[in-house]
Structures are given as structure tokens and as C-alpha cells.
Design a protein around this motif. Structure first.
Motif, mmCIF file in Angstrom:
data_model
loop_
_atom_site.group_PDB
_atom_site.id
_atom_site.type_symbol
_atom_site.label_atom_id
_atom_site.label_comp_id
_atom_site.label_asym_id
_atom_site.label_seq_id
_atom_site.Cartn_x
_atom_site.Cartn_y
_atom_site.Cartn_z
ATOM 1 N N LYS A 218 0.806 -1.220 0.000
ATOM 2 C CA LYS A 218 0.000 0.000 0.000
ATOM 3 C C LYS A 218 0.843 1.275 0.000
ATOM 4 N N GLY A 219 2.166 1.125 -0.031
ATOM 5 C CA GLY A 219 3.023 2.311 -0.079
ATOM 6 C C GLY A 219 3.152 3.023 1.256
ATOM 7 N N GLU A 222 6.554 4.851 1.961
ATOM 8 C CA GLU A 222 6.652 6.103 1.220
ATOM 9 C C GLU A 222 5.782 7.186 1.860
ATOM 10 N N PRO A 285 -1.379 5.265 -2.813
ATOM 11 C CA PRO A 285 -0.319 4.923 -3.783
ATOM 12 C C PRO A 285 -0.136 3.408 -3.890
ATOM 13 N N SER A 286 -1.152 2.703 -4.347
ATOM 14 C CA SER A 286 -1.137 1.243 -4.364
ATOM 15 C C SER A 286 -0.362 0.700 -5.547
ATOM 16 N N GLN A 287 0.045 -0.576 -5.420
ATOM 17 C CA GLN A 287 0.592 -1.312 -6.548
ATOM 18 C C GLN A 287 -0.561 -1.868 -7.379
ATOM 19 N N SER A 309 -2.957 5.895 -7.422
ATOM 20 C CA SER A 309 -2.164 5.347 -8.517
ATOM 21 C C SER A 309 -3.087 4.925 -9.659
ATOM 22 N N ILE A 327 -1.705 9.666 -9.472
ATOM 23 C CA ILE A 327 -0.317 9.730 -9.015
ATOM 24 C C ILE A 327 0.623 9.392 -10.170
ATOM 25 N N SER A 329 4.071 9.299 -9.695
ATOM 26 C CA SER A 329 5.220 8.589 -9.144
ATOM 27 C C SER A 329 4.972 8.312 -7.665
ATOM 28 N N ARG A 330 5.430 7.134 -7.206
ATOM 29 C CA ARG A 330 5.320 6.790 -5.791
ATOM 30 C C ARG A 330 6.514 7.295 -4.987
ATOM 31 N N GLU A 331 7.437 7.990 -5.631
ATOM 32 C CA GLU A 331 8.565 8.562 -4.902
ATOM 33 C C GLU A 331 8.035 9.575 -3.878
ATOM 34 N N LEU A 335 5.165 12.518 -4.361
ATOM 35 C CA LEU A 335 3.878 12.441 -3.665
ATOM 36 C C LEU A 335 3.633 13.701 -2.843
#
Length: 379
Positions: A218-219, A222, A285-287, A309, A327, A329-331, A335
Motif C-alpha cells: 500500500k506504499g 513512502e 499509492p497502491s501497486q 495510482s 499519481i 510517481s510513488r517517490e 507524492l
């Protein structure tokens, strides 16, 4: 009201955890509004209301298993049990919900002359691969996940029809939304009376939140960095519980002391609408493992814009700049910048209203019932 011209449906699922049980209950609610429905499953939570409200065949009380060999053995055994059960069922339609790689019972149902529909809940092979890569060499994890993907693809090919949540989800699963055997707008819905705008958006504080399981996919790590670096006038709230809760409490102890970060712990489902109504932005920010997270639909129903995401079916609902934000980027730095940019927009109240309108129009219970009535009428 039951409609006699529509075929009865037997829903088949894999062993159900709490999240799967909630999604299955929603599907059964929709189906029961148009026809007769029964459930064949395994390891249903003991307190599930499905036990009291639906016809149920429970194959076993054992879950999927903690090791790959045990999971594989139970996977095969459950399929054999399903074949035996389906041979004794009278329903004309069998809908494999989430259990889309259960090829043996899919083939058995077809051989019995039943109509077979499969409805994936997300990208299960990818979910398994990401999980297995934490426990075994990556090549082996990819190989095993590839085998599951092959079974799922075969199930799609054998079935009479495939139901997905949205057209984008169909494309991610290598299905063509326009194909005659693909139904790309499955019956997801939100209880729009329960999940509603109770606190006007203009009255909400600058509270940004995450709602869901506190785990790796689930991020959360981050988001912890993001929460630490947001401006002092923004509060970040983690709503939920999971494996990373203890890590969060340690990592963000100083921010929690000052009130810039909040951890609510587990929240009962009845209390979720109030939590969502307290947020000015929900961040997910999920995969790319989920088909269409229910949390997104519930947030929009509460007039809470979502920053998510663009995975699977999400872009069909979170329409960038219209009902929410996607989103890039998950960086953590990206974010953080995205959140600050959103909070500085002048049109957030309009986007809040658009999100609620979308749910009322396309994801109410009534809209979901009409979609499944149309799907079943084809068979």
C-alpha cells in the motif's frame, strides 16, 4: 424482487479473508435483487452475516495456507470439492468471483451444461508474485505466478463470459472491453445513504489521509516519508491497522507528539464514513494488484477527492482533475509535491461535488442491479 426469467446464480469464491468477505457480500446483495443466489466458498469468517442471510456451502474452514506447498495442495483439493458440489447444484449460472484460476471446476461446470462467468477482483497472479518474492528466490516466484496466470487465462478462454469492474481493468488483464464475451462494467456499488457528504467540503480542515491495510504493497513506507515532510499546517492521518503499524509508531513518534501525524488504528466499517468526511484528500499509492479499491468509491461518495495510482480500474473512476487526481510517481518527494499542489487548488470543492455525482450516477445499488440484470439477461 426475484425475476423468474433470469437464471439463478451460484457464486464460487476462494477462501475469504475479511476484505474478500465484504466484496462478496456486496455482490450477493446485487444478485439477490434480480434472481436466486447461493454461495460456495471456504474459510468464511465466523461472524460473517452471509451465514445468516444466504444459502451457503462451505467447503472447508481452512484458509489458503501459509506455505506454497500447503497452499498448492489446498488449492487443488478445494477445486475437487467444488466440482463435486457443483454437480449437485441446480443453478443455471456459475459465477467464479475472484476464483478465476480454478480451472477444474470451471471446466466441470461447462461439462455439466451450466453457463460459466468469471469475475476477477484484481490481478491475483501479480499479488501472489509480489508476496512470494518476499519468501523465495524471484525467478521461482515469477515462475509460480506465471503458472497461476496461465490457469487464469485458460479460465477466461473456457468461460462463457468475463466480468470486470471497469474497461481499464479489462485491458490490464489482456481482455478487450468491446469483445462480446466481456462485460467491462461489473456491479460495484456503494451504500450511498451511508457513505454520503455529512461534512461540507468547505468546512474541512487540511487533513490528508490513508485508509486501508498498513502493509508494504500500500506504499506505507513512502507515505511515512511524505507525512514527515508536509507543511506544518497539514495533518496526515493513517486510518487502519496492519503489519507496519508498529513501525509507523516508532518512525513517526515525534510527528505524532506534535499532532502533525495521527494513527487511528483499526476502525469499524460503520465509522468509516465519518473518517472519510473528515479528510480533504485521500491518498492511495497502491501497486497494480487491486481491480478497483472499494475505499476509492466510498471516499468519492463522501465528497472526498482521491489521489491514487492509475492502476487497473482506478482511472475510470478517479478522473484526473475532474473527480480526483492520478499519481505520477510513488517517490515520496513527488507524492509530497502532488499533495501540496492539490491542497492549493481553488477547485477542490467542485471536484468533491463531481466525485459524489459520479457515485450516485454509476455506482449506486440501483445502478449495480441494472448492470447485473443486463448481464444475466444475455444468458
Amino acid at each position: 424482487m426475484t425475476e423468474p426469467d433470469l437464471p439463478d446464480v451460484c457464486v464460487v469464491t476462494h477462501p475469504l479473508a475479511a476484505a474478500g468477505e465484504n466484496a462478496t457480500r456486496s455482490l450477493l446483495d446485487v444478485l439477490s435483487a434480480v434472481t436466486g443466489v447461493a454461495l460456495v466458498t471456504a474459510d468464511l469468517p465466523a461472524d460473517s452475516e452471509i451465514r445468516e442471510t444466504r444459502e451457503l456451502v462451505e467447503l472447508t474452514r481452512k484458509g489458503a495456507g501459509d506455505s506454497v506447498p500447503v497452499a498448492a495442495a489446498r488449492f487443488l483439493l478445494n477445486q475437487l470439492r467444488m466440482c463435486r458440489v457443483l454437480a449437485d447444484r441446480d443453478e443455471e449460472v456459475v459465477l467464479f468471483y475472484g476464483a478465476t484460476s480454478y480451472l477444474l471446476p470451471i471446466l466441470a461446470a461447462r461439462a455439466l451444461g451450466k453457463t460459466v462467468l468469471v469475475e476477477p477482483r484484481g490481478d491475483v497472479p501479480l499479488t501472489l508474485r509480489l508476496n512470494w518474492e518476499q519468501r523465495m528466490p524471484a525467478p521461482l516466484a515469477r515462475g509460480l505466478a506465471g503458472a497461476v496466470r496461465t490457469l487464469e487465462r485458460a479460465g477466461f478462454a473456457v468461460a462463457d463470459g468475463v466480468v470486470t469492474y471497469t474497461p481499464s481493468m479489462a485491458r490490464q488483464l489482456a481482455l478487450h472491453p468491446e469483445a462480446p464475451d466481456v462485460h467491462p462494467t461489473g456491479a460495484r456499488y456503494v451504500r450511498t445513504d451511508e457513505f454520503a457528504v455529512k461534512k461540507p467540503y468547505a468546512e474541512r480542515e487540511r487533513v490528508v489521509g490513508f485508509l486501508g491495510r498498513l502493509d508494504e504493497e500500500k506504499g506505507i513506507r513512502e507515505l511515512a516519508t511524505v507525512a514527515r515532510t508536509l507543511p506544518d499546517n497539514v495533518t496526515f492521518r493513517f486510518i487502519g491497522d496492519g503489519d507496519l503499524r508498529g513501525w509507523l509508531e516508532s518512525e513517526l513518534a515525534a510527528e505524532m507528539d506534535t499532532g502533525r501525524v495521527e494513527l487511528t488504528g483499526w476502525v469499524a466499517h460503520d465509522d468509516v464514513p465519518a473518517q472519510l468526511n473528515d479528510l480533504s484528500l485521500l491518498v492511495l499509492p497502491s501497486q497494480p494488484t487491486e481491480g478497483l479499491p472499494t475505499t476509492i468509491l466510498e471516499a468519492l461518495a463522501c465528497g472526498t477527492p482521491v489521489y491514487a495510482s492509475p492502476v487497473s480500474g482506478v482511472p475510470d473512476v478517479v478522473r484526473d482533475g475532474e473527480t480526483g487526481f492520478l499519481i505520477d510517481s510513488r517517490e515520496p518527494s513527488a507524492l509530497r509535491d502532488g499533495i501540496e499542489s492539490i491542497l492549493n487548488r481553488d477547485d477542490r470543492e467542485r471536484i468533491s461535488q463531481n466525485g459524489r455525482a459520479l457515485i450516485e450516477r454509476e455506482y449506486s445499488f440501483e445502478a449495480a442491479v441494472e448492470r447485473y440484470r443486463e448481464i444475466l439477461s444475455r444468458y
